[in-house]
Write a protein that holds these residues in place. Sequence first.
Motif, short mmCIF file in Angstrom:
data_model
loop_
_atom_site.label_atom_id
_atom_site.label_comp_id
_atom_site.label_asym_id
_atom_site.label_seq_id
_atom_site.Cartn_x
_atom_site.Cartn_y
_atom_site.Cartn_z
N ALA A 381 -10.33 -35.10 -11.53
CA ALA A 381 -10.10 -33.90 -10.98
C ALA A 381 -8.84 -33.34 -11.07
CB ALA A 381 -10.54 -33.67 -9.59
N PRO A 382 -8.61 -32.14 -11.56
CA PRO A 382 -7.22 -31.43 -11.68
C PRO A 382 -6.43 -31.88 -10.47
CG PRO A 382 -9.15 -29.78 -12.20
CD PRO A 382 -9.38 -30.91 -11.56
N HIS A 383 -5.03 -32.18 -10.73
CA HIS A 383 -4.29 -32.68 -9.74
C HIS A 383 -2.79 -32.78 -10.43
CE1 HIS A 383 -4.84 -36.69 -11.77
NE2 HIS A 383 -3.89 -36.98 -11.23
N ALA A 384 -1.91 -32.54 -9.54
CA ALA A 384 -0.47 -32.65 -9.92
C ALA A 384 0.35 -33.71 -8.98
CB ALA A 384 0.23 -31.27 -9.99
N CYS A 385 0.27 -34.84 -9.30
CA CYS A 385 1.00 -36.05 -8.39
C CYS A 385 2.16 -36.49 -8.79
CB CYS A 385 0.09 -37.03 -8.29
SG CYS A 385 0.84 -38.48 -7.46
N GLU A 530 -0.04 -39.93 -2.03
CA GLU A 530 -0.71 -38.83 -1.98
C GLU A 530 -0.07 -37.47 -1.92
OE1 GLU A 530 -4.32 -41.42 0.15
OE2 GLU A 530 -2.64 -40.90 1.48
N LYS A 531 -0.82 -36.49 -1.45
CA LYS A 531 -0.49 -35.11 -1.45
C LYS A 531 0.73 -35.00 -0.31
CE LYS A 531 -1.51 -30.00 -0.95
NZ LYS A 531 -2.84 -29.29 -0.78
N ASP A 532 0.43 -35.60 0.90
CA ASP A 532 1.27 -35.41 2.06
C ASP A 532 1.79 -36.74 2.57
OD1 ASP A 532 0.90 -32.62 2.08
OD2 ASP A 532 -0.87 -32.80 3.10
N ALA A 533 1.47 -37.74 1.95
CA ALA A 533 1.88 -39.04 2.64
C ALA A 533 1.89 -40.29 1.44
CB ALA A 533 1.01 -39.57 3.43
N CYS A 546 1.46 -68.71 -5.50
CA CYS A 546 2.77 -69.07 -4.96
C CYS A 546 3.60 -67.95 -4.45
CB CYS A 546 3.44 -70.10 -5.69
SG CYS A 546 3.86 -69.29 -7.46
N ARG A 547 3.33 -66.89 -5.47
CA ARG A 547 3.88 -65.70 -4.74
C ARG A 547 3.21 -65.04 -3.85
NH1 ARG A 547 3.70 -60.00 -6.96
NH2 ARG A 547 5.45 -58.95 -6.43
N LEU A 548 2.17 -64.10 -4.00
CA LEU A 548 1.59 -63.38 -3.01
C LEU A 548 0.57 -62.68 -3.64
CD1 LEU A 548 5.10 -61.66 -1.92
CD2 LEU A 548 3.89 -63.87 -0.87
N LEU A 549 -0.52 -62.14 -2.89
CA LEU A 549 -1.57 -61.19 -3.20
C LEU A 549 -1.55 -60.00 -2.41
CD1 LEU A 549 -4.55 -63.78 -3.23
CD2 LEU A 549 -3.39 -62.55 -5.39
N PRO A 550 -2.42 -58.74 -3.12
CA PRO A 550 -2.21 -57.65 -2.28
C PRO A 550 -2.81 -57.76 -0.77
CG PRO A 550 -3.09 -57.33 -4.50
CD PRO A 550 -2.82 -58.68 -4.25
N GLY A 551 -2.03 -57.04 -0.09
CA GLY A 551 -2.45 -57.08 1.42
C GLY A 551 -3.16 -56.05 1.77
N ARG A 552 -3.89 -55.96 2.81
CA ARG A 552 -4.74 -54.82 3.15
C ARG A 552 -4.21 -54.01 4.57
NH1 ARG A 552 -5.77 -55.33 -0.86
NH2 ARG A 552 -7.82 -56.03 -1.86
N ARG A 553 -2.77 -54.12 4.86
CA ARG A 553 -2.22 -53.64 6.00
C ARG A 553 -1.32 -52.50 5.55
NH1 ARG A 553 0.66 -56.35 9.82
NH2 ARG A 553 0.16 -54.67 11.26
N PRO A 554 -1.81 -51.37 5.09
CA PRO A 554 -0.80 -50.36 4.87
C PRO A 554 0.12 -49.73 5.79
CG PRO A 554 -2.85 -49.23 5.14
CD PRO A 554 -2.98 -50.73 5.39
N THR A 555 1.17 -49.45 5.48
CA THR A 555 2.30 -48.87 6.16
C THR A 555 2.38 -47.30 6.00
OG1 THR A 555 3.63 -50.75 6.58
CG2 THR A 555 4.61 -48.67 7.11
N GLN A 556 2.09 -46.44 6.60
CA GLN A 556 2.01 -44.86 6.00
C GLN A 556 3.20 -44.24 6.63
OE1 GLN A 556 -1.87 -43.14 7.06
NE2 GLN A 556 -2.83 -43.98 5.39
N MET A 557 3.85 -43.49 5.87
CA MET A 557 4.91 -42.65 6.14
C MET A 557 4.80 -41.27 5.67
SD MET A 557 8.00 -45.12 5.42
CE MET A 557 7.34 -46.74 5.07
N ASN A 558 5.06 -40.22 6.09
CA ASN A 558 5.33 -38.80 5.77
C ASN A 558 6.29 -38.85 4.54
OD1 ASN A 558 5.63 -35.89 5.25
ND2 ASN A 558 4.47 -35.73 7.41
N ALA A 559 6.17 -38.13 3.41
CA ALA A 559 6.76 -38.16 2.18
C ALA A 559 7.87 -37.02 2.47
CB ALA A 559 5.90 -37.81 1.01
N ASP A 560 7.68 -36.15 3.29
CA ASP A 560 8.58 -35.10 3.49
C ASP A 560 9.85 -35.43 4.34
OD1 ASP A 560 5.88 -32.76 3.37
OD2 ASP A 560 7.13 -33.51 2.13
#
Length: 560
Positions: A381-385, A530-533, A546-560
């Motif tokens: 879809a059209p977007h501007a990230c 994302e648009k607002d976060a 031995c290093r790591l694998l992607p986790g599933r506990r996201p930390t969300q913060m406002n980008a503004d």
Amino acid sequence: MADAALWSAICRIRFAHRKDEVARSGGTKVTQRAALYARVSTPQQEQEATIESQIAALESFAQQQGYPLDPALYFLEQGVSGAQLDRPALNHLRDLAPEARFDVVLCYSPDRLARHYAHQWVLLDELRRVGVEVIFINQPAAPDGPEGQLFLGIQGLFAEYERVQITERLRRGKLYRMRQGTLVNPNPPYGYQYVPVSEPGGGRWVEQPTEGEVVRTLYRWYTEEGLTITQSVDRLNEAGDRMPPRGKRWHYSTVQTLLQQPAYAGRAYYNRTRTCHEAVGQPKKSGRGRRRRPTHEPRLREEWIEIAVPPLVAEDVWQRAQEQLAMNQKFAPRNNKRHFYLLRSLLVCGTCGRTLAGRTSQGGVYYYCTNRGKLRDPDVAPHACSIAGRIVEPLVWEAVCRLLGNPNLLADAWQAQWETDTADPDEADRLQRRQRALERQWTRLLDAFQDELIDKEELARRKAQLDSERKALAQRLGQLRQQARQQQAKAQMLEDFATFCQKIEASLANPTPEVQQEVIRLLIDHIVVEKDAITIKHIVPTDDNCRLLPGRRPTQMNAD
């Protein structure tokens, strides 16, 4: 239709003219000109000079029969599969046959002319129509007429069936011995040498002392000293005979292959690829011309056969090398040599999932998605990230510092990812006792069968029941061992991480951008914009990496 009829008439006249020549010569074959066709399908046969043996047999036959030979009429295929009709020398022979350049084609056997009977029939019929006779010297001459064609057809079908049977039996026998661990590939990788089956305890790999030490040194350079592959190549070439390659020189691709070789951790694999003979004769994907050799396609992971071999490096060393290779591939600067981007290859578009690219404009850093506007994929879809570096970079570094200041957050993330039931501490002992009991049952069943107390069908039925239960027990014991390794890895990870935090605590007050980037890459897998976060995907280690694998506990913060 008129052209076809004319061509058929010309062929009949040419054939009749050749028969008249033979008749005038008293029925002998002296005036007939012979062409030779010989083929080997693999480079190994080519190296073993089997095509020379075919040529020698054909020349001897031609001399005995009085056929004059012309080197220009030698049609030779070296390392070319007979599964396809599109072969260079064979095409040349077929082009010259209607020009009456030769009267007879001498071939060692039908399978040298073509592997499949249908292809043999096409070629024989085509040459017969232009008055060219094909003689296979390893079998008696077939009589003329329908009986001869029937004899040749039956012989070709049986030869094809026998070849398929032999090939399949050899393949299945080799796979069985591989699964049993009694056979390995006779062409070992660098660092090993093959012990032939003919020798005591043969059919296995053993370490080649000089090459094995080179492998260990290479892994030490890469995982401990931090040398790049290019720097390792330079060192190896400078060492000369002390670190000998198997070729003339060390190259980048050779060293990269050694760093990816799973056999060095004690696991060799067989049956990883499938040979595609149907690719012979097809146009090349790159370059000009057509393929002369089969291609190899990867098989499913479940079809691989794992074989235990002597390890050359420790498991954790090999794992660190794989992780470093993956990180180098992900964070390689490629064509960017001028600007520094703290979050390069970490920011991901929340709409299409593509990694954001960096751009420097008027002294400021910006990250943007390249899969937008008119150049985007059709299903996007059209977007501007896009996001400014002055906004996202401080937020990410703040999250990393918070994690470094509280190592228990990592333990919580571990618990969130690995929510498994607590195993009974005595369960493993009970399962092992049951395994020993099943082995005793199997021994008693064999004794009963040998004493003719039970028949073969009853033995097979009970064996199937025992095998099913033994398989279930082995799977459960594997799960228990996996859980135990996870707990050990968790404790070790927390201890190492706490020590790591203490060591770098002093440098976190005023770190350089390069230090910040290294720490961020160790603790963060990717960041979804994302648009607002923005959503930071922290990394959670497992015992398998031995290093790591992607986790599933996201930390969300406002980008503004």
